[in-house]
Scaffold this motif. Structure first.
Motif, mmCIF file in Angstrom:
data_model
loop_
_atom_site.group_PDB
_atom_site.id
_atom_site.type_symbol
_atom_site.label_atom_id
_atom_site.label_comp_id
_atom_site.label_asym_id
_atom_site.label_seq_id
_atom_site.Cartn_x
_atom_site.Cartn_y
_atom_site.Cartn_z
ATOM 1 N N HIS A 6 -3.760 -4.773 2.491
ATOM 2 C CA HIS A 6 -4.035 -5.411 1.201
ATOM 3 C C HIS A 6 -4.189 -4.363 0.112
ATOM 4 O O HIS A 6 -4.537 -3.206 0.389
ATOM 5 N N MET A 7 -3.941 -4.784 -1.114
ATOM 6 C CA MET A 7 -4.215 -3.951 -2.270
ATOM 7 C C MET A 7 -5.306 -4.612 -3.096
ATOM 8 O O MET A 7 -5.232 -5.798 -3.424
ATOM 9 N N LEU A 8 -6.338 -3.821 -3.414
ATOM 10 C CA LEU A 8 -7.461 -4.300 -4.215
ATOM 11 C C LEU A 8 -7.385 -3.656 -5.584
ATOM 12 O O LEU A 8 -7.350 -2.430 -5.699
ATOM 13 N N MET A 9 -7.338 -4.474 -6.634
ATOM 14 C CA MET A 9 -7.228 -3.977 -8.008
ATOM 15 C C MET A 9 -8.465 -4.406 -8.782
ATOM 16 O O MET A 9 -8.711 -5.602 -8.962
ATOM 17 N N ASN B 212 -5.790 -0.821 4.869
ATOM 18 C CA ASN B 212 -4.955 -1.113 6.028
ATOM 19 C C ASN B 212 -5.393 -2.435 6.662
ATOM 20 O O ASN B 212 -6.368 -3.051 6.205
ATOM 21 N N PRO B 213 -4.698 -2.931 7.690
ATOM 22 C CA PRO B 213 -5.080 -4.220 8.281
ATOM 23 C C PRO B 213 -6.510 -4.272 8.807
ATOM 24 O O PRO B 213 -7.086 -5.352 8.933
ATOM 25 N N LYS C 289 -4.415 -8.548 -3.294
ATOM 26 C CA LYS C 289 -3.034 -8.928 -3.013
ATOM 27 C C LYS C 289 -2.681 -8.546 -1.583
ATOM 28 O O LYS C 289 -2.933 -7.422 -1.142
ATOM 29 N N ALA C 290 -2.091 -9.497 -0.852
ATOM 30 C CA ALA C 290 -1.674 -9.247 0.523
ATOM 31 C C ALA C 290 -0.375 -8.448 0.533
ATOM 32 O O ALA C 290 0.537 -8.699 -0.263
ATOM 33 N N LEU C 291 -0.291 -7.472 1.450
ATOM 34 C CA LEU C 291 0.903 -6.639 1.592
ATOM 35 C C LEU C 291 1.544 -6.808 2.959
ATOM 36 O O LEU C 291 2.169 -5.892 3.497
ATOM 37 N N GLY C 292 1.369 -7.980 3.551
ATOM 38 C CA GLY C 292 1.936 -8.239 4.872
ATOM 39 C C GLY C 292 1.270 -7.403 5.937
ATOM 40 O O GLY C 292 0.048 -7.241 5.964
#
Length: 470
Positions: free
Chosen positions: A233-236, A157-158, A226-229
């Motif tokens: 964020h998504m961490l892979m 989350n943010p 990757k930013a999700l606005g």
């Protein structure tokens, strides 16, 4: 002012006032009779009559109060608890009309109301069950699919707290510490590289490569961020599926309510629904806090009023001495079970991380917390968590006259407790968690909204158990 007192206490105070008022009137009448008598009239007989009247009147008031308390006050308290249980926890409970036989038509009316509610609730529950089963099937398909992909996925989350992780991510996190929702990513990885990656989003809006490492720099992982606005964020993380699942198959663990992080407040002002809870239990070599040791620890996590499936701590603990046969007969933990288990220092540190930023919940908490605090020096941590005791929560909801054992509480709340799991650390922790989930809406229905409200309420029952919050 008196409305904050329990019904039974208010009724007791009413009878005390009645007895005191009668004694005052008798004293006034005797004083008036003495003043109207002849001069030199002795006061002894009047004083003797007053003492005798006061004694008999107090006994009469006490006897009537006991009858009133047993046949009116207690049934009202039990009836209100049953109605709250039905209204706010969805627990099917029958109104005890026999116990409330002196309450006139109140008990039959309450019974009719609960029966009407039951039929409506059962219809709704059947619809919810069908939809839940459909969603569960879809979740299982998604879990199986993600498990086969050689990428560990973590949603943040943010506030950079974990909102979702899959089976591969659970295995990665478990190499550092027990995985848990709402945990800051900084509890697992050094945030320097992550901060640099976030700064790179402006010139490169797509996924940004990042080299992750734990705090000791002994573990390294290649990942992309990757930013999700506004959703975070998504961490892979790239992993080897042949080596990344030492903890076995896990379900997809998530709670999308965590995407919107709750504002951090002082613990007393935090709403009960916004707190994270860790119900736990320990099995030991005996019943002494000072001389006995833990042989098994079990714990689960509760977020947003729900038990988090997949977040479980269950470990044997080597006490460094033989387990008495009398203790083994109760919890079934043998010397062979703990022979290769970690010591309390290692197991305790892992549990401490599992319970970080959470409220500890136990049944008869002074015993379990006392055992942990006694050896916190060996662990190198401090057990200064906020604490709730389900014994005291039961007393707040159901009154002090009820049986507050774990078995009785589970029976009252319709919590299933298989005999095979009774007196195991994880089994009792799971039962405590399910009882807590059912108790929280009942507490809120009584106007207890924040942790501070709850602590104040439990301290009114300090004669049962000590409250452990400073």
């Amino acid at each position: 002012m008196l409305t904050s007192l329990s019904l039974r206490l208010r009724i007791f105070l009413f009878f005390c006032l009645l007895a005191a008022g009668s004694a005052a009137l008798a004293a006034g009448a005797l004083a008036f009779g003495w003043s109207r008598g002849d001069a030199g009239l002795p006061t002894g007989p009047f004083l003797t009559a007053f003492i005798a009247f006061t004694f008999l009147n107090t006994g009469l008031a006490l006897g009537v109060w006991l009858l009133f308390d047993e046949n009116v006050a207690k049934p009202i308290t039990r009836l209100s608890a049953d109605l709250r249980l039905r209204a706010h926890s969805g627990v099917a409970c029958d109104v005890d009309t026999e116990a409330a036989r002196y309450l006139g038509d109140l008990a039959p009316a309450a019974s009719a109301l609960t029966e009407t509610m039951s039929s409506s609730v059962m219809d709704t529950a059947a619809q919810v069950a069908r939809e839940t089963q459909r969603l569960k099937s879809e979740s299982e398909r998604l879990t199986a699919l993600l498990t086969e992909i050689p990428i560990a996925t973590i949603l943040l989350n943010p506030a950079q707290e974990i909102v979702l992780y899959d089976a591969q991510a659970a295995a990665v996190l478990a190499q550092i510490a027990p995985p848990r929702l709402k945990a800051p990513l900084s509890d697992y990885f050094d945030m320097g590289a992550v901060a640099e990656a976030m700064e790179a989003f402006e010139p490169a809006p797509g996924p940004v490569s990042v080299r992750l490492q734990d705090a000791t720099a002994s573990l390294h992982f290649d990942a992309r961020l990757k930013a999700l606005g506004k959703d975070g964020h998504m961490l892979m993380i790239d992993v080897d599926t042949a080596q990344s699942a030492p903890i076995g198959q896990r379900p997809l663990v998530f709670d999308f309510d965590l995407i919107t992080a709750a504002e951090t407040k002082e613990i007393r002002e935090t709403a009960l629904c916004d707190l994270c809870y860790v119900p736990f239990d320990s099995e030991t070599t005996g019943l002494s806090i000072e001389t006995d040791d833990i042989v098994q620890l079990g714990a689960v996590r509760v977020l947003n009023g729900r038990i988090v499936e997949g977040e479980v701590l269950n470990t044997y603990v080597n006490p460094g001495r033989p387990i008495p046969s009398a203790s083994t007969a109760i919890h079934r933990v043998t010397d062979a079970d703990v022979a290769d288990a970690p010591d309390i220092a290692t197991a305790g540190r892992r549990f401490h991380h599992f319970a970080r930023d959470a409220v500890l919940v136990a049944h008869n908490a002074p015993f379990d917390i006392g055992l942990l605090r006694r050896v916190q020096g060996e662990m190198g941590v401090e057990w200064d968590h906020p604490v709730l005791d389900t014994v005291l929560l039961s007393a707040v909801v159901f009154g002090t006259t009820e049986d507050h054992s774990l078995d009785a509480l589970c029976d009252r709340l319709a919590v299933s407790l298989p005999e095979a799991l009774r007196h195991t650390a994880l089994g009792d922790a799971q039962a405590t968690a399910e009882a807590l989930v059912r108790l929280l809406p009942l507490l809120e229905a009584k106007g207890i909204r924040t942790f501070g409200d709850l602590v104040d309420a439990t301290r009114q029952h300090g004669r049962l158990l000590e409250d452990l919050n400073s």
